[in-house]
Design a protein around this motif. Sequence first.
Motif, PDB file in Angstrom:
ATOM      1  N   LEU A   1       0.806  -1.218   0.000  1.00  0.00           N
ATOM      2  CA  LEU A   1       0.000   0.000   0.000  1.00  0.00           C
ATOM      3  C   LEU A   1       0.841   1.270   0.000  1.00  0.00           C
ATOM      4  O   LEU A   1       0.342   2.335  -0.310  1.00  0.00           O
TER       5      LEU A   1
ATOM      6  N   LEU B   1       0.938   3.304  -3.252  1.00  0.00           N
ATOM      7  CA  LEU B   1      -0.195   4.123  -3.664  1.00  0.00           C
ATOM      8  C   LEU B   1       0.118   5.594  -3.419  1.00  0.00           C
ATOM      9  O   LEU B   1       0.598   5.958  -2.357  1.00  0.00           O
TER      10      LEU B   1
ATOM     11  N   LEU C   1      -6.908   7.039  -1.528  1.00  0.00           N
ATOM     12  CA  LEU C   1      -7.574   6.082  -2.407  1.00  0.00           C
ATOM     13  C   LEU C   1      -8.905   6.642  -2.898  1.00  0.00           C
ATOM     14  O   LEU C   1      -9.569   7.389  -2.179  1.00  0.00           O
TER      15      LEU C   1
ATOM     16  N   ARG D   1     -10.841   1.915  -6.250  1.00  0.00           N
ATOM     17  CA  ARG D   1      -9.886   1.661  -5.158  1.00  0.00           C
ATOM     18  C   ARG D   1      -9.072   0.413  -5.465  1.00  0.00           C
ATOM     19  O   ARG D   1      -7.848   0.393  -5.319  1.00  0.00           O
TER      20      ARG D   1
ATOM     21  N   ALA E   1      -6.512   0.988  -8.129  1.00  0.00           N
ATOM     22  CA  ALA E   1      -5.317   1.663  -7.610  1.00  0.00           C
ATOM     23  C   ALA E   1      -4.375   0.669  -6.944  1.00  0.00           C
ATOM     24  O   ALA E   1      -3.144   0.751  -7.099  1.00  0.00           O
ATOM     25  N   VAL E   2      -4.927  -0.290  -6.208  1.00  0.00           N
ATOM     26  CA  VAL E   2      -4.107  -1.316  -5.558  1.00  0.00           C
ATOM     27  C   VAL E   2      -3.443  -2.207  -6.604  1.00  0.00           C
ATOM     28  O   VAL E   2      -2.259  -2.559  -6.489  1.00  0.00           O
TER      29      VAL E   2
ATOM     30  N   TYR F   1      -6.820  -6.647   2.708  1.00  0.00           N
ATOM     31  CA  TYR F   1      -7.462  -5.579   1.950  1.00  0.00           C
ATOM     32  C   TYR F   1      -8.794  -6.051   1.372  1.00  0.00           C
ATOM     33  O   TYR F   1      -9.822  -5.377   1.508  1.00  0.00           O
TER      34      TYR F   1
ATOM     35  N   GLU G   1     -12.656  -4.822   2.020  1.00  0.00           N
ATOM     36  CA  GLU G   1     -13.393  -4.236   0.903  1.00  0.00           C
ATOM     37  C   GLU G   1     -14.617  -5.056   0.504  1.00  0.00           C
ATOM     38  O   GLU G   1     -15.614  -4.513   0.041  1.00  0.00           O
TER      39      GLU G   1
END
Length: 201
Positions: free
Chosen positions: A80, A83, A87, A94, A97-98, A145, A149
Amino acid sequence: MADAVLRVDAGAELSTKDAIVAAAMEMFGRQGYHATTIAQIEAAAGLSAGAGGLYRHFKSKRALLEEGLDRQADAGEPLLSYLAGPLPAEPRERLLAVLRAGLARLAEERDVNRLLVRDLASFPDLLDRVRVRELRRVHLAVSDYLRSELPADPDPEALAAVVMAAVSHYWIMSDVFGGRHPHEIDAERFLGAVARLVVPG
Protein backbone atom coordinates in the motif's frame (compact mmCIF):
# COMPACT_ATOMS: atom_id res chain seq x y z
CA MET A 1 39.07 -2.03 6.95
CA ALA A 2 36.43 0.34 5.58
CA ASP A 3 35.06 -0.35 2.10
CA ALA A 4 36.28 1.84 -0.70
CA VAL A 5 33.58 4.05 -2.17
CA LEU A 6 32.54 3.67 -5.81
CA ARG A 7 30.29 5.79 -8.00
CA VAL A 8 27.51 3.99 -9.83
CA ASP A 9 25.30 4.85 -12.81
CA ALA A 10 22.94 7.28 -11.08
CA GLY A 11 25.85 9.22 -9.59
CA ALA A 12 25.17 7.95 -6.08
CA GLU A 13 28.01 6.56 -4.00
CA LEU A 14 28.10 2.94 -2.87
CA SER A 15 30.60 1.04 -0.79
CA THR A 16 32.45 -1.70 -2.63
CA LYS A 17 30.26 -4.35 -0.99
CA ASP A 18 27.07 -2.50 -1.91
CA ALA A 19 28.31 -2.03 -5.48
CA ILE A 20 29.00 -5.75 -5.75
CA VAL A 21 25.51 -6.63 -4.52
CA ALA A 22 23.85 -4.11 -6.86
CA ALA A 23 25.87 -5.30 -9.86
CA ALA A 24 25.28 -8.96 -9.09
CA MET A 25 21.51 -8.66 -8.63
CA GLU A 26 21.18 -6.68 -11.86
CA MET A 27 23.23 -9.26 -13.76
CA PHE A 28 21.47 -12.23 -12.14
CA GLY A 29 18.17 -10.70 -13.16
CA ARG A 30 19.26 -9.81 -16.70
CA GLN A 31 21.25 -12.88 -17.73
CA GLY A 32 20.61 -15.47 -15.03
CA TYR A 33 22.46 -16.60 -11.93
CA HIS A 34 24.21 -19.56 -13.56
CA ALA A 35 25.28 -17.56 -16.63
CA THR A 36 26.84 -14.78 -14.55
CA THR A 37 30.49 -15.18 -13.64
CA ILE A 38 32.39 -13.76 -10.70
CA ALA A 39 34.67 -11.89 -13.12
CA GLN A 40 31.64 -10.23 -14.78
CA ILE A 41 30.32 -9.12 -11.40
CA GLU A 42 33.72 -7.76 -10.40
CA ALA A 43 33.99 -5.78 -13.63
CA ALA A 44 30.46 -4.39 -13.29
CA ALA A 45 31.20 -3.36 -9.69
CA GLY A 46 34.37 -1.50 -10.69
CA LEU A 47 36.82 -4.13 -9.48
CA SER A 48 39.57 -5.83 -11.50
CA ALA A 49 37.84 -8.66 -13.32
CA GLY A 50 39.15 -12.05 -12.30
CA ALA A 51 41.40 -10.72 -9.56
CA GLY A 52 39.26 -12.17 -6.75
CA GLY A 53 38.32 -8.88 -5.12
CA LEU A 54 34.75 -10.08 -4.68
CA TYR A 55 35.94 -12.74 -2.26
CA ARG A 56 37.09 -10.08 0.21
CA HIS A 57 33.37 -9.43 0.79
CA PHE A 58 31.61 -12.73 -0.02
CA LYS A 59 32.79 -16.29 0.38
CA SER A 60 30.93 -17.49 -2.72
CA LYS A 61 28.56 -16.49 -5.50
CA ARG A 62 25.74 -18.18 -3.59
CA ALA A 63 26.52 -16.11 -0.47
CA LEU A 64 26.28 -13.03 -2.68
CA LEU A 65 22.89 -14.19 -3.99
CA GLU A 66 21.66 -14.72 -0.42
CA GLU A 67 22.77 -11.24 0.58
CA GLY A 68 21.04 -9.72 -2.44
CA LEU A 69 17.77 -11.52 -1.73
CA ASP A 70 17.88 -10.56 1.95
CA ARG A 71 18.57 -6.91 1.14
CA GLN A 72 15.72 -6.71 -1.34
CA ALA A 73 13.33 -8.37 1.12
CA ASP A 74 14.39 -5.96 3.88
CA ALA A 75 14.08 -2.94 1.59
CA GLY A 76 10.74 -4.00 0.09
CA GLU A 77 8.00 -1.48 0.74
CA PRO A 78 4.57 -2.64 1.88
CA LEU A 79 2.22 -2.86 -1.09
CA LEU A 80 0.00 0.00 0.00
CA SER A 81 2.98 2.34 0.27
CA TYR A 82 3.11 2.25 -3.54
CA LEU A 83 -0.20 4.12 -3.66
CA ALA A 84 0.10 7.84 -4.28
CA GLY A 85 -2.35 10.06 -2.43
CA PRO A 86 -5.72 9.08 -0.99
CA LEU A 87 -7.57 6.08 -2.41
CA PRO A 88 -10.61 6.73 -4.63
CA ALA A 89 -14.03 6.56 -3.00
CA GLU A 90 -15.52 4.04 -5.45
CA PRO A 91 -14.66 0.38 -4.57
CA ARG A 92 -13.67 -0.71 -8.07
CA GLU A 93 -11.45 2.35 -8.56
CA ARG A 94 -9.89 1.66 -5.16
CA LEU A 95 -9.06 -1.89 -6.22
CA LEU A 96 -7.69 -0.63 -9.52
CA ALA A 97 -5.32 1.66 -7.61
CA VAL A 98 -4.11 -1.32 -5.56
CA LEU A 99 -3.62 -3.40 -8.71
CA ARG A 100 -1.58 -0.61 -10.31
CA ALA A 101 0.55 -0.49 -7.16
CA GLY A 102 1.10 -4.24 -7.35
CA LEU A 103 2.25 -4.03 -10.96
CA ALA A 104 4.59 -1.14 -10.10
CA ARG A 105 6.05 -3.17 -7.24
CA LEU A 106 6.71 -6.13 -9.55
CA ALA A 107 8.53 -3.85 -11.98
CA GLU A 108 10.62 -2.32 -9.20
CA GLU A 109 11.63 -5.79 -7.97
CA ARG A 110 12.37 -7.01 -11.49
CA ASP A 111 15.65 -8.76 -10.70
CA VAL A 112 14.25 -10.83 -7.84
CA ASN A 113 11.17 -11.73 -9.88
CA ARG A 114 13.32 -12.91 -12.76
CA LEU A 115 15.44 -14.96 -10.37
CA LEU A 116 12.30 -16.43 -8.82
CA VAL A 117 10.96 -17.59 -12.17
CA ARG A 118 14.23 -18.67 -13.75
CA ASP A 119 16.87 -19.65 -11.19
CA LEU A 120 15.68 -20.23 -7.64
CA ALA A 121 14.39 -23.75 -8.29
CA SER A 122 18.09 -24.67 -8.05
CA PHE A 123 18.08 -23.40 -4.45
CA PRO A 124 15.00 -24.80 -2.64
CA ASP A 125 15.96 -23.14 0.65
CA LEU A 126 16.26 -19.71 -1.00
CA LEU A 127 13.01 -20.29 -2.89
CA ASP A 128 11.31 -21.00 0.42
CA ARG A 129 12.91 -17.89 1.93
CA VAL A 130 11.34 -15.74 -0.82
CA ARG A 131 8.00 -17.46 -0.28
CA VAL A 132 8.02 -16.77 3.45
CA ARG A 133 9.59 -13.30 3.53
CA GLU A 134 8.02 -11.82 0.41
CA LEU A 135 5.14 -13.70 -1.17
CA ARG A 136 3.41 -14.60 2.09
CA ARG A 137 3.68 -11.00 3.31
CA VAL A 138 2.08 -9.64 0.14
CA HIS A 139 -0.61 -12.33 0.16
CA LEU A 140 -1.57 -11.47 3.72
CA ALA A 141 -1.77 -7.76 2.86
CA VAL A 142 -3.94 -8.38 -0.20
CA SER A 143 -6.15 -10.83 1.73
CA ASP A 144 -6.69 -8.28 4.49
CA TYR A 145 -7.46 -5.58 1.95
CA LEU A 146 -10.03 -7.72 0.13
CA ARG A 147 -11.58 -8.87 3.41
CA SER A 148 -12.20 -5.26 4.38
CA GLU A 149 -13.39 -4.24 0.90
CA LEU A 150 -15.56 -7.28 0.17
CA PRO A 151 -16.91 -8.54 3.50
CA ALA A 152 -19.41 -10.83 1.75
CA ASP A 153 -16.71 -12.77 -0.09
CA PRO A 154 -16.49 -16.27 1.45
CA ASP A 155 -12.75 -16.78 0.81
CA PRO A 156 -10.65 -13.61 0.61
CA GLU A 157 -7.40 -15.60 0.84
CA ALA A 158 -8.22 -17.56 -2.32
CA LEU A 159 -9.41 -14.40 -4.06
CA ALA A 160 -6.13 -12.70 -3.12
CA ALA A 161 -4.21 -15.63 -4.65
CA VAL A 162 -6.23 -15.30 -7.89
CA VAL A 163 -5.64 -11.53 -8.08
CA MET A 164 -1.92 -11.88 -7.34
CA ALA A 165 -1.57 -14.66 -9.93
CA ALA A 166 -3.28 -12.56 -12.60
CA VAL A 167 -1.15 -9.46 -12.01
CA SER A 168 2.08 -11.47 -11.65
CA HIS A 169 1.42 -13.43 -14.84
CA TYR A 170 0.74 -10.21 -16.75
CA TRP A 171 4.06 -8.77 -15.55
CA ILE A 172 5.99 -11.99 -16.32
CA MET A 173 4.60 -12.31 -19.84
CA SER A 174 5.26 -8.63 -20.56
CA ASP A 175 8.82 -8.99 -19.25
CA VAL A 176 9.45 -12.12 -21.33
CA PHE A 177 8.28 -10.30 -24.46
CA GLY A 178 10.47 -7.25 -23.92
CA GLY A 179 7.96 -5.04 -22.10
CA ARG A 180 4.98 -5.62 -24.39
CA HIS A 181 2.32 -8.17 -23.49
CA PRO A 182 1.99 -10.89 -26.16
CA HIS A 183 -1.79 -10.33 -26.42
CA GLU A 184 -1.18 -6.60 -26.91
CA ILE A 185 -3.48 -5.72 -24.03
CA ASP A 186 -2.00 -2.74 -22.23
CA ALA A 187 -1.72 -2.66 -18.46
CA GLU A 188 -4.68 -0.36 -17.89
CA ARG A 189 -7.02 -2.55 -19.94
CA PHE A 190 -5.78 -5.69 -18.18
CA LEU A 191 -6.02 -4.28 -14.67
CA GLY A 192 -9.43 -2.79 -15.46
CA ALA A 193 -10.68 -6.24 -16.48
CA VAL A 194 -9.36 -7.77 -13.24
CA ALA A 195 -11.04 -5.03 -11.20
CA ARG A 196 -14.38 -5.61 -12.98
CA LEU A 197 -14.20 -9.33 -12.28
CA VAL A 198 -13.45 -8.82 -8.59
CA VAL A 199 -15.85 -5.92 -8.05
CA PRO A 200 -18.70 -6.47 -10.53
CA GLY A 201 -21.64 -4.17 -11.18
